[in-house]
Design an enzyme around this catalytic site. Structure first.
Site, PDB file in Angstrom:
ATOM      1  N   GLU A   6       3.832 -29.943 -20.190  1.00 15.43           N
ATOM      2  CA  GLU A   6       3.731 -29.339 -21.514  1.00 15.43           C
ATOM      3  C   GLU A   6       3.841 -30.401 -22.608  1.00 15.43           C
ATOM      4  OE1 GLU A   6       6.327 -25.929 -21.647  1.00 15.43           O
ATOM      5  OE2 GLU A   6       5.214 -24.932 -20.064  1.00 15.43           O
TER       6      GLU A   6
ATOM      7  N   HIS B  33       7.237  -9.458 -14.159  1.00 11.81           N
ATOM      8  CA  HIS B  33       7.628 -10.797 -14.608  1.00 11.81           C
ATOM      9  C   HIS B  33       8.851 -11.262 -13.832  1.00 11.81           C
ATOM     10  CE1 HIS B  33       9.298 -13.735 -17.758  1.00 11.81           C
ATOM     11  NE2 HIS B  33       8.282 -14.296 -17.175  1.00 11.81           N
ATOM     12  N   HIS B  34       8.730 -12.432 -13.224  1.00 12.87           N
ATOM     13  CA  HIS B  34       9.852 -13.057 -12.507  1.00 12.87           C
ATOM     14  C   HIS B  34      10.164 -14.402 -13.143  1.00 12.87           C
ATOM     15  CE1 HIS B  34       8.892 -10.865  -8.428  1.00 12.87           C
ATOM     16  NE2 HIS B  34       9.471 -10.058  -9.299  1.00 12.87           N
ATOM     17  N   GLU B  35      11.020 -14.421 -14.118  1.00 13.91           N
ATOM     18  CA  GLU B  35      11.501 -15.711 -14.611  1.00 13.91           C
ATOM     19  C   GLU B  35      12.618 -16.158 -13.675  1.00 13.91           C
ATOM     20  OE1 GLU B  35      10.582 -18.068 -16.924  1.00 13.91           O
ATOM     21  OE2 GLU B  35      12.142 -19.121 -15.801  1.00 13.91           O
TER      22      GLU B  35
ATOM     23  N   HIS C 228       3.873 -19.844 -14.097  1.00 17.30           N
ATOM     24  CA  HIS C 228       4.106 -20.672 -15.274  1.00 17.30           C
ATOM     25  C   HIS C 228       5.143 -21.747 -14.930  1.00 17.30           C
ATOM     26  CE1 HIS C 228       2.145 -18.361 -18.736  1.00 17.30           C
ATOM     27  NE2 HIS C 228       1.631 -17.919 -17.602  1.00 17.30           N
ATOM     28  N   GLU C 229       4.976 -22.898 -15.538  1.00 18.74           N
ATOM     29  CA  GLU C 229       5.849 -24.064 -15.313  1.00 18.74           C
ATOM     30  C   GLU C 229       5.821 -24.566 -13.873  1.00 18.74           C
ATOM     31  OE1 GLU C 229       7.604 -21.186 -16.563  1.00 18.74           O
ATOM     32  OE2 GLU C 229       7.159 -21.633 -18.660  1.00 18.74           O
TER      33      GLU C 229
ATOM     34  N   GLU D  48       0.022 -21.759 -15.640  1.00 16.05           N
ATOM     35  CA  GLU D  48       0.153 -22.291 -16.986  1.00 16.05           C
ATOM     36  C   GLU D  48       0.013 -23.817 -16.852  1.00 16.05           C
ATOM     37  OE1 GLU D  48       3.238 -21.749 -20.657  1.00 16.05           O
ATOM     38  OE2 GLU D  48       4.053 -22.397 -18.743  1.00 16.05           O
TER      39      GLU D  48
ATOM     40  N   GLU E 123       1.885 -20.235 -26.413  1.00 18.22           N
ATOM     41  CA  GLU E 123       3.274 -20.179 -26.862  1.00 18.22           C
ATOM     42  C   GLU E 123       3.631 -21.361 -27.757  1.00 18.22           C
ATOM     43  OE1 GLU E 123       5.834 -20.165 -23.434  1.00 18.22           O
ATOM     44  OE2 GLU E 123       5.325 -22.210 -22.873  1.00 18.22           O
TER      45      GLU E 123
END
Lengths: 714, 714
Positions: free
Chosen positions: A172, A413-415, A483-484, A502, A508
């Site tokens: 990022e 969503h699984h953060e 993501h990440e 992502e 964002e």
């Protein structure tokens, strides 16, 4: 046809000696392989007689458990060199093309180093080279640790480079454009010191690494099929313009645990004198293994909206309460005071479901639905999320029924907070919960310091983790949007349920550190070379409040450019990221987002120059509809849009969403107009794009003659 | 009754000042707590006016994420001191007693350190002290890392100690018996440099740590309820006889990640002037949380045999082929050449099932049933076992049916090779596979270097892992027998499906580095204080070949001592470890193994001295049957066996399995005799035990008068 050459190798004084030559099918690319006088494998790569890679070493330093370090960079002898070729087509489950040609010539070099064996397999395509190391099953190399992979990319000049600095945790960053020789001095400028960045020392860049030579060659270096191996960064010798593989270490400093038989990922060098061919390349996909799943009927591209942007613009929160010190299966949320700002509440989600149903979106992402967000973000906590317990105000069953009645799905969503061992422990339960409640897609997140402690986002252990998640999800017929995670390397061919990632700065960052207008003219040449990105475009209200109504932020784009992204940033998973209430205010341009396809028969790269502009046209899968997106950097430009891919002899209605003449990403971003014209395969459009602007065009067959009344022919 | 004392604290010059006193229910034990003049919490412990623990510090050094190191060993003030008491009984699912009394007085000390808060909770029982630290929910202590726990045990003398050296990976050492002052100089002698040992530097010992003072006090230090915290070793100050907690670090050197509210495990000091009371103590169980499961009907003690010892004595192998370089889901075993020595083949397992059915064993453990053993034991490989793929010659379904028809179960084996992340990934699949194929118990193994790399067998991450396995197993109604896991701390009260553990040298060491005759006279005072051990006794052929018929090994016991172990080494899971063909040769003594219970109503510790001898009698659960085991070290002895726990007025047949007069563990180990006598509650038996020998007695009611014909009354 299999052409086996046994070559008598003669060591000489110059380098390379007695090179073995391989040409690409179109003869434009030439690979030479040799052993130098130290017995070091070396290769060169030429494109139309221009040097792309000068003589560059191949090899390893490895650690054997009882013997210590072993030098596998010299003293090799050739056992055999064989060539082979392939020319076939295959059909991806989804993609930019419905059919992909896999056409290459191959050279397999079998080497020995005393009583140890290593092969190098080269595949030379018309658009570039892929090669990998293979360690066959053998007695004296059972398991070992890579100390360093020594794969050189010795460049022919001080090219212009599009790069982000080395970082084992994140991609990022904003891309910098400098000469290779200027990478070291610009390193600090590349670092914005956001929390997730942990830039590593020295002149190290990440891949995909994009370059343009002074004599007009476009060169892209990346890797394909990153499996059971750490990701590759590139160490840069700024004086000699020499790159060398730099692998992400594990907690003990090792660069990969290998047990034979084994093979590394493919190292890829995509080359052309036309930037459009870089974007059109399918080399990385072709080097990946075919789809692992027999039944793929459950894998579908998705257009979605989400309870997401409202948290960025300060209209809501992920957390349910302002209380903290939450303990899973101990804290009784029903006894905590709600904060009244929690976005993922049943009523609000129903509003999104209504909106999705009304406008034809398949799914509604809901972030902040599950307990644990109150304490999110620390370095220490591991047992933070359980992925199965909703907040008291999020009624899973009620929403399941409500969404089903409206023909919409809620996206899970699984953060993980990068507490990955915790996620793995709970993965089966989490996926079972999803299936029981009608979910078929999950957005995963890995923000924070990886636990198991000392592992990195891009290390071998994590590389295996992401694949483990994709594989496990497939058992439950679940699609994944990570993501990440480590940046993609074409594994979506093998695991097509891993729809997108992502792994770069997406929308964002419009709300955080900001994105310069050129960002998205570079992304397709860098990050997107490996696979689709869940960029989450569609911010029409480009000036917005950020976390508080008093503070405003602004996207680095015009409104129209946001529309163009649905075409220029390829993904089978596309979000309309802005608020439903915004879209209700912009129904005219919102129509493009509603219309645009997410799966394609064909893709036509009309114009492209990294860092400057991109214009792409795509034909919707199975439909006579085309969608065009064009973007520019901070400079206005006239795009030259052709239509010669349209069927001959038919006319079509093109709806053009364009920047107004006074539009400007900074001073007047939301000024646009929409017009309709008639086009045929002969049409040609000179289209104005404002500074930081774009254009979006939808093309439909004329179904009814009354539609074309009054429309000008282009 | 809750007795709350608010104490006005006065700082003095001597130490401890204004101590707060707590007595045990029987008044024999006295705890004093105070803050010294530096504001350091200190405590002392006395037993019948003898000093057990002299003034000893309590506290922490912690690391806070932005503030750095914080000293929580001084500058405390007392907020409140409250006392409480408990006297209740509870029934374990299985155990040495059917009913356990939980009887203690409690003192809760609430402390503040500027704006941070820490409590210390003391529970004083008649047989010892337990205390733990508690961190209530608070603003200024959210999450932190333990740099070091400073819990001192300042001993009153240079006691005799029974100890093994500090090692974060294993407890598989022979116990040494030395003065505390001699621990450092004897450390090297304790290390046998087997592959799994990674002894740490310095004078550090493991718990349970057993001592005997010159004036006859027995003291045992351990911990209870080790959850979400690293295991505690003890650093030894050999000059001052002071012990201090030494926690197992994580990969970054941290000694525990804590998020408040939180509590540490209990630190336990069990004390008596009678060694038998140490063995009878239920203090550690009482400090654990009650059973977490509502339905425990599926949890049953197990007596089992196994395809196991035959691999040790060289009659078979775990691996199926001599080929190596196996890759899960790639290698096709059906194409590999079998080695013909693979033990876990269908026919051989059927032979064991037949034997189990014939002799009344519930289960047959089968090791080496699943693919992957060919490459076992390296440091590097992680993806070694999948726990669901049998070798080609092991027919899971056929054996499931065969075993079911015979009323026997096959016991699953999951050797993880310490590749724990791999095991966690596959855990649900592995347990589902078990349920589908009729298994309800698993032996787990953790041989090797833990991966995630850098974690330790006894660190916080692994501590949580073992509990995760027990918890997940419970979801599938599976019982667990863990080998090479962190030593137990009474968690089998909370997770009664976690039947037993290894975590010490068991029978396998008779075939490896050897076990001295005193080993099992120490184990119950050390390792077994925390919970049951799957020692796998029952080697009747005490002289055996080892991996080759030419090489013989010998157990450190007589044959009879192996029988005694079924009583002296408590476990709800007992193996008859020897070969079926051996038991067929010794049907007379094998009868004891067949008869002996594995669950008990009552336990009577008749005689005990650590390092010398143990004699125990137990009443079988729900039956009028008693079993007695007596063992001695390398010295012969006369055991004094009493029967006063038998119901008054009845006579019983006692079958005595005894060493012959000429038996000797080294020179004549397999010489024994079996005799029957009549006993009543008044009987008294002086029983000869050979050097390294033992005695085993079964006691049954007389069911038929003809049985007692000719039997002598004792």
């Amino acid at each position: 046809m299999r052409n086996i050459l046994f070559v008598l190798w003669i060591f000489g004084v110059s380098l390379p000696v007695r090179a073995q030559i391989l040409n690409s099918p179109d003869q434009n690319m030439t690979l030479a392989f040799a052993l130098d006088k130290q017995g070091t494998p070396v290769y060169t790569l030429n494109y139309k007689d221009k040097e792309v890679i000068k003589s560059s070493k191949l090899g390893f330093e490895i650690v054997l458990s009882k013997l210590g370090v072993l030098d596998l960079t010299r003293n090799f002898t050739v056992i055999s060199i064989t060539t082979d070729s392939e020319d076939s087509v295959w059909n991806p489950v989804w993609g930019e093309e419905k059919e992909i040609r896999n056409h290459y010539n191959e050279m397999l070099v079998k080497l020995s180093n005393a009583d140890r064996f290593m092969n190098i397999r080269f595949r030379l395509f018309d658009d570039g080279l892929g090669f990998r190391y293979e360690f066959p099953k053998q007695e004296k190399l059972y398991d070992f640790i890579v100390k360093e992979e020594i794969t050189e990319f010795n460049l022919a000049g001080d090219h212009n480079a599009f790069w982000i600095p080395g970082d084992y945790e994140t991609n990022e960053y904003v891309y910098l454009t400098t000469k290779i020789s200027e990478i070291a001095v610009n390193r600090e400028r590349a670092i914005t010191r956001i929390k997730t960045q942990v830039p590593i020392d020295g002149a190290v860049v990440q891949t995909p690494f994009m370059m343009k030579s002074d004599d007009g060659l476009y060169i892209n270096i990346h890797e394909a099929a990153l499996v059971d191996y750490p990701a590759m960064h590139l160490s840069v010798d700024i004086n000699d313009w020499k790159l060398c593989s730099h692998l992400v270490p594990d907690v003990w400093g090792g660069k990969g645990d290998i047990y034979t038989p084994a093979k590394t990922p493919w190292r890829t060098i995509i080359v052309s004198d036309d930037a459009r061919h870089i974007l059109a390349s399918k080399l990385i996909l072709n080097l990946n293994e075919p789809c692992r799943f027999e039944d793929v009927s459950w894998i579908k591209p998705i257009k979605y909206i989400g309870v997401w942007w409202e948290m960025f613009v300060g209209k809501g929160t992920w957390n349910y309460t302002d209380d903290t010190h939450i303990k899973l299966s101990v804290t009784d949320y029903s006894k905590l005071k709600p904060n009244t700002t929690h976005s993922a509440n049943t009523a609000n989600v129903k509003r999104y479901i209504d909106f999705a149903a009304k406008h034809g979106f398949e799914q509604v992402l809901v972030e902040g639905w599950n307990i644990g967000w109150e304490d999110w973000g620390g370095k220490v906590r591991t047992d933070l999320f359980d992925f199965v317990t909703p907040y008291p105000d999020f009624n899973v069953k009620e929403l399941q029924q409500y969404a089903a009645d409206k023909g919409v799905k809620v996206m899970m969503h699984h953060e993980t907070g990068a507490s990955v061992a915790n996620y793995e422990r709970r993965l089966d339960d989490a996926f079972r919960f999803m299936k029981e409640h009608g979910y078929n897609a999950v957005k995963t997140g890995y923000v924070g310091w990886i636990r198991p402690k000392g592992e990195h986002h891009d290390g071998q252990w994590m590389v295996n983790h992401y694949i483990h998640v994709a594989n496990t999800a497939a058992k439950y017929k679940i699609m994944v949007n990570s993501h990440e995670a480590v940046r993609p390397t074409g594994l979506h061919r093998t695991y097509p349920n891993w729809l997108a990632q992502e792994s770069a700065r997406g929308t964002e960052f419009e709300a955080m550190a900001g994105l310069p207008p050129e960002h998205t003219t570079i992304l397709p040449f860098t990050r997107l070379m490996g696979g689709p990105m869940d960029y989450t475009p569609g911010i029409l209200q480009t000036i917005f409040s950020y976390h508080s109504p008093k503070k405003t932020k602004q996207a680095g784009t015009t409104l129209v450019k946001q529309l163009a992204y649905y075409v220029t940033i390829y993904s089978p998973l596309q979000m309309a990221a802005d608020l439903p209430e915004t879209y209700e205010r912009f129904t005219d341009v919102f129509q493009f987002i509603k219309d645009v396809a997410v799966d394609w028969d064909h893709t036509y790269i009309l114009e492209a120059e990294p860092g400057d502009y991109i214009t792409i046209s795509r034909k919707a899968k199975g439909k006579n509809e085309w969608f065009i997106g064009g973007i520019t950097d901070e400079n206005a430009r006239m795009a030259n849009i052709t239509f010669d891919y349209l069927p001959v002899g038919k006319q079509y209605i093109a709806t053009i969403y364009e920047d107004s003449k006074t539009a400007h990403w900074k001073t007047n971003p939301m000024s646009y107009q929409v017009r309709k014209v008639l086009v045929t395969h002969k049409s040609n459009l000179k289209q104005y794009l404002a500074p930081g602007g774009g254009v979006a065009i939808s093309i439909k067959e004329v179904s009814d003659k009354t539609e074309i009344k009054g429309l000008k022919r282009l």
